[in-house]
Design a protein around this motif. Structure first.
Motif, PDB file in Angstrom:
ATOM      1  N   GLY A   5       0.792  -1.225   0.000  1.00 13.50           N
ATOM      2  CA  GLY A   5       0.000   0.000   0.000  1.00 13.50           C
ATOM      3  C   GLY A   5       0.822   1.272   0.000  1.00 13.50           C
ATOM      4  N   VAL A   6       2.103   1.186  -0.311  1.00 10.57           N
ATOM      5  CA  VAL A   6       2.965   2.366  -0.379  1.00 10.57           C
ATOM      6  C   VAL A   6       3.192   2.681  -1.856  1.00 10.57           C
ATOM      7  CG1 VAL A   6       5.225   3.323   0.183  1.00 10.57           C
ATOM      8  CG2 VAL A   6       4.106   1.775   1.777  1.00 10.57           C
ATOM      9  N   PRO A   7       2.832   3.898  -2.301  1.00  9.73           N
ATOM     10  CA  PRO A   7       3.051   4.246  -3.706  1.00  9.73           C
ATOM     11  C   PRO A   7       4.536   4.146  -4.089  1.00  9.73           C
ATOM     12  CG  PRO A   7       1.694   5.902  -2.623  1.00  9.73           C
ATOM     13  CD  PRO A   7       2.186   4.977  -1.556  1.00  9.73           C
ATOM     14  N   VAL A   8       4.789   3.802  -5.320  1.00 10.10           N
ATOM     15  CA  VAL A   8       6.159   3.605  -5.810  1.00 10.10           C
ATOM     16  C   VAL A   8       7.008   4.848  -5.587  1.00 10.10           C
ATOM     17  CG1 VAL A   8       7.540   3.110  -7.861  1.00 10.10           C
ATOM     18  CG2 VAL A   8       5.394   1.906  -7.495  1.00 10.10           C
ATOM     19  N   GLU A   9       6.424   6.015  -5.775  1.00  8.32           N
ATOM     20  CA  GLU A   9       7.201   7.254  -5.644  1.00  8.32           C
ATOM     21  C   GLU A   9       7.607   7.546  -4.197  1.00  8.32           C
ATOM     22  OE1 GLU A   9       2.806   8.178  -5.957  1.00  8.32           O
ATOM     23  OE2 GLU A   9       4.235   7.131  -7.240  1.00  8.32           O
ATOM     24  N   GLU A  10       6.947   6.926  -3.218  1.00 12.12           N
ATOM     25  CA  GLU A  10       7.304   7.134  -1.812  1.00 12.12           C
ATOM     26  C   GLU A  10       8.297   6.101  -1.277  1.00 12.12           C
ATOM     27  OE1 GLU A  10       4.088   7.570   0.910  1.00 12.12           O
ATOM     28  OE2 GLU A  10       2.963   8.874  -0.446  1.00 12.12           O
ATOM     29  N   ARG A  11       8.543   5.041  -1.993  1.00 19.96           N
ATOM     30  CA  ARG A  11       9.381   3.954  -1.494  1.00 19.96           C
ATOM     31  C   ARG A  11      10.829   4.385  -1.280  1.00 19.96           C
ATOM     32  NH1 ARG A  11       6.809  -1.242  -4.694  1.00 19.96           N
ATOM     33  NH2 ARG A  11       4.728  -0.915  -3.820  1.00 19.96           N
ATOM     34  N   LEU A  12      11.372   5.181  -2.172  1.00 15.99           N
ATOM     35  CA  LEU A  12      12.740   5.669  -2.003  1.00 15.99           C
ATOM     36  C   LEU A  12      12.854   6.501  -0.736  1.00 15.99           C
ATOM     37  CD1 LEU A  12      15.631   5.959  -2.998  1.00 15.99           C
ATOM     38  CD2 LEU A  12      14.886   7.906  -4.366  1.00 15.99           C
ATOM     39  N   HIS A  13      11.856   7.332  -0.480  1.00 13.15           N
ATOM     40  CA  HIS A  13      11.845   8.132   0.749  1.00 13.15           C
ATOM     41  C   HIS A  13      11.900   7.224   1.970  1.00 13.15           C
ATOM     42  CE1 HIS A  13      10.592  10.821   3.945  1.00 13.15           C
ATOM     43  NE2 HIS A  13       9.573  10.011   4.185  1.00 13.15           N
ATOM     44  N   TRP A  14      11.090   6.166   1.997  1.00  7.44           N
ATOM     45  CA  TRP A  14      11.070   5.264   3.141  1.00  7.44           C
ATOM     46  C   TRP A  14      12.378   4.508   3.289  1.00  7.44           C
ATOM     47  CZ3 TRP A  14       8.279   5.655   7.180  1.00  7.44           C
ATOM     48  CH2 TRP A  14       7.027   6.246   7.106  1.00  7.44           C
ATOM     49  N   ARG A  15      12.947   4.049   2.174  1.00  8.64           N
ATOM     50  CA  ARG A  15      14.243   3.361   2.245  1.00  8.64           C
ATOM     51  C   ARG A  15      15.289   4.264   2.876  1.00  8.64           C
ATOM     52  NH1 ARG A  15      13.346   2.461  -3.396  1.00  8.64           N
ATOM     53  NH2 ARG A  15      12.207   0.518  -3.621  1.00  8.64           N
ATOM     54  N   THR A  16      15.379   5.470   2.362  1.00  7.98           N
ATOM     55  CA  THR A  16      16.375   6.427   2.846  1.00  7.98           C
ATOM     56  C   THR A  16      16.145   6.769   4.311  1.00  7.98           C
ATOM     57  OG1 THR A  16      16.447   7.353   0.621  1.00  7.98           O
ATOM     58  CG2 THR A  16      17.443   8.660   2.358  1.00  7.98           C
ATOM     59  N   PHE A  17      14.904   7.039   4.665  1.00  7.72           N
ATOM     60  CA  PHE A  17      14.572   7.403   6.036  1.00  7.72           C
ATOM     61  C   PHE A  17      14.916   6.282   7.018  1.00  7.72           C
ATOM     62  CE2 PHE A  17      11.415   7.112   9.478  1.00  7.72           C
ATOM     63  CZ  PHE A  17      11.750   8.262  10.175  1.00  7.72           C
ATOM     64  N   LEU A  18      14.526   5.063   6.684  1.00  5.08           N
ATOM     65  CA  LEU A  18      14.744   3.950   7.605  1.00  5.08           C
ATOM     66  C   LEU A  18      16.220   3.621   7.773  1.00  5.08           C
ATOM     67  CD1 LEU A  18      11.790   1.644   6.539  1.00  5.08           C
ATOM     68  CD2 LEU A  18      11.978   3.002   8.633  1.00  5.08           C
ATOM     69  N   VAL A  19      16.958   3.596   6.675  1.00 12.28           N
ATOM     70  CA  VAL A  19      18.387   3.287   6.765  1.00 12.28           C
ATOM     71  C   VAL A  19      19.120   4.377   7.541  1.00 12.28           C
ATOM     72  CG1 VAL A  19      20.487   3.038   5.389  1.00 12.28           C
ATOM     73  CG2 VAL A  19      18.424   1.805   4.736  1.00 12.28           C
ATOM     74  N   LYS A  20      18.755   5.628   7.333  1.00  6.51           N
ATOM     75  CA  LYS A  20      19.378   6.725   8.079  1.00  6.51           C
ATOM     76  C   LYS A  20      19.024   6.634   9.565  1.00  6.51           C
ATOM     77  CE  LYS A  20      19.794  11.705   8.285  1.00  6.51           C
ATOM     78  NZ  LYS A  20      19.261  12.989   7.870  1.00  6.51           N
ATOM     79  N   LEU A  21      17.771   6.339   9.859  1.00  2.63           N
ATOM     80  CA  LEU A  21      17.319   6.190  11.240  1.00  2.63           C
ATOM     81  C   LEU A  21      18.085   5.072  11.940  1.00  2.63           C
ATOM     82  CD1 LEU A  21      15.104   7.131  13.298  1.00  2.63           C
ATOM     83  CD2 LEU A  21      13.708   5.267  12.406  1.00  2.63           C
ATOM     84  N   GLY A  22      18.209   3.935  11.285  1.00  2.00           N
ATOM     85  CA  GLY A  22      18.938   2.811  11.869  1.00  2.00           C
ATOM     86  C   GLY A  22      20.423   3.063  11.970  1.00  2.00           C
ATOM     87  N   GLY A  23      20.998   3.738  10.980  1.00  2.00           N
ATOM     88  CA  GLY A  23      22.423   4.034  11.009  1.00  2.00           C
ATOM     89  C   GLY A  23      22.810   4.885  12.199  1.00  2.00           C
ATOM     90  N   GLU A  24      21.933   5.802  12.564  1.00  2.00           N
ATOM     91  CA  GLU A  24      22.210   6.684  13.689  1.00  2.00           C
ATOM     92  C   GLU A  24      21.979   6.005  15.035  1.00  2.00           C
ATOM     93  OE1 GLU A  24      19.599   9.962  12.990  1.00  2.00           O
ATOM     94  OE2 GLU A  24      20.741  10.694  11.275  1.00  2.00           O
ATOM     95  N   ASN A  25      20.959   5.183  15.139  1.00  2.00           N
ATOM     96  CA  ASN A  25      20.543   4.664  16.441  1.00  2.00           C
ATOM     97  C   ASN A  25      21.007   3.249  16.755  1.00  2.00           C
ATOM     98  OD1 ASN A  25      19.119   7.020  17.089  1.00  2.00           O
ATOM     99  ND2 ASN A  25      17.399   6.348  15.861  1.00  2.00           N
ATOM    100  N   LEU A  26      21.377   2.472  15.760  1.00  2.00           N
ATOM    101  CA  LEU A  26      21.732   1.073  16.010  1.00  2.00           C
ATOM    102  C   LEU A  26      23.231   0.832  16.137  1.00  2.00           C
ATOM    103  CD1 LEU A  26      19.191  -0.712  13.639  1.00  2.00           C
ATOM    104  CD2 LEU A  26      19.095  -0.549  16.123  1.00  2.00           C
ATOM    105  N   LYS A  27      24.034   1.902  16.153  1.00  2.00           N
ATOM    106  CA  LYS A  27      25.497   1.732  16.230  1.00  2.00           C
ATOM    107  C   LYS A  27      25.924   0.951  17.462  1.00  2.00           C
ATOM    108  CE  LYS A  27      26.649   5.844  13.633  1.00  2.00           C
ATOM    109  NZ  LYS A  27      27.068   7.233  13.708  1.00  2.00           N
ATOM    110  N   ASP A  28      25.449   1.336  18.626  1.00  2.00           N
ATOM    111  CA  ASP A  28      25.860   0.699  19.879  1.00  2.00           C
ATOM    112  C   ASP A  28      24.746  -0.140  20.491  1.00  2.00           C
ATOM    113  OD1 ASP A  28      28.379   1.933  19.731  1.00  2.00           O
ATOM    114  OD2 ASP A  28      27.572   3.775  20.603  1.00  2.00           O
ATOM    115  N   ALA A  29      23.795  -0.555  19.667  1.00  2.00           N
ATOM    116  CA  ALA A  29      22.656  -1.315  20.182  1.00  2.00           C
ATOM    117  C   ALA A  29      23.030  -2.773  20.427  1.00  2.00           C
ATOM    118  CB  ALA A  29      21.507  -1.239  19.187  1.00  2.00           C
TER     119      ALA A  29
END
Length: 147
Positions: A21-45
């Protein structure tokens, strides 16, 4: 509905992604957002330590398992609690398929079985199976014994 399931390595390269249910044009935004979010917070997890975020009126739950980062995005009935249950089932299944918390190489070696397992857990945005033994039987393509 479970909008997205994304699995990446620790460098942010996507290994598996499922959008519902995610439009194709929004998928890149979600990929980028999630990877950036995890990159910042999962370093010492720690392994299987859950993190929760909210973005654009949806919920995001993510964790690390070995060298693999797992992200789930849900809305409506898939709030933080429901997503944490789904992510627990996914991590348990990944450890079961791989025999231990996976690194990227082990994950890619078991890629086919992992994808079949993920399809049995979540199908078209809805959690289907939560029982580890049932998922194992379904992945082996044997019919379940009880109905």
């Amino acid at each position: 509905m479970l909008l997205a399931m994304l699995i990446s390595n620790s460098e942010g390269n996507i290994l598996v992604e499922r959008f519902n249910g995610v439009p194709v044009e929004e998928r890149l935004h979600w990929r980028t957002f999630l990877v950036k979010l995890g990159g910042e917070n999962l370093k010492d997890a720690k392994n299987e330590e859950l993190f929760v975020a909210s973005h654009k009126s949806v919920y995001v739950v993510y964790t690390m398992l070995g060298d693999i980062h797992i992200y789930l995005v849900g809305k409506d009935e898939y709030d933080e609690l429901a997503l944490s249950e789904v992510i627990f089932i996914i991590t348990t299944t990944l450890k079961d398929v791989c025999g231990k918390p996976p690194n990227e190489r082990l994950f890619l070696d078991k890629y086919g079985k992992i994808c079949l397992s993920l399809d049995e857990i979540v199908w078209t945005g809805v959690m289907e199976n939560t029982d580890k033994e049932r998922i194992k039987r379904l992945v082996r393509l044997k019919p379940p014994t009880e109905f």
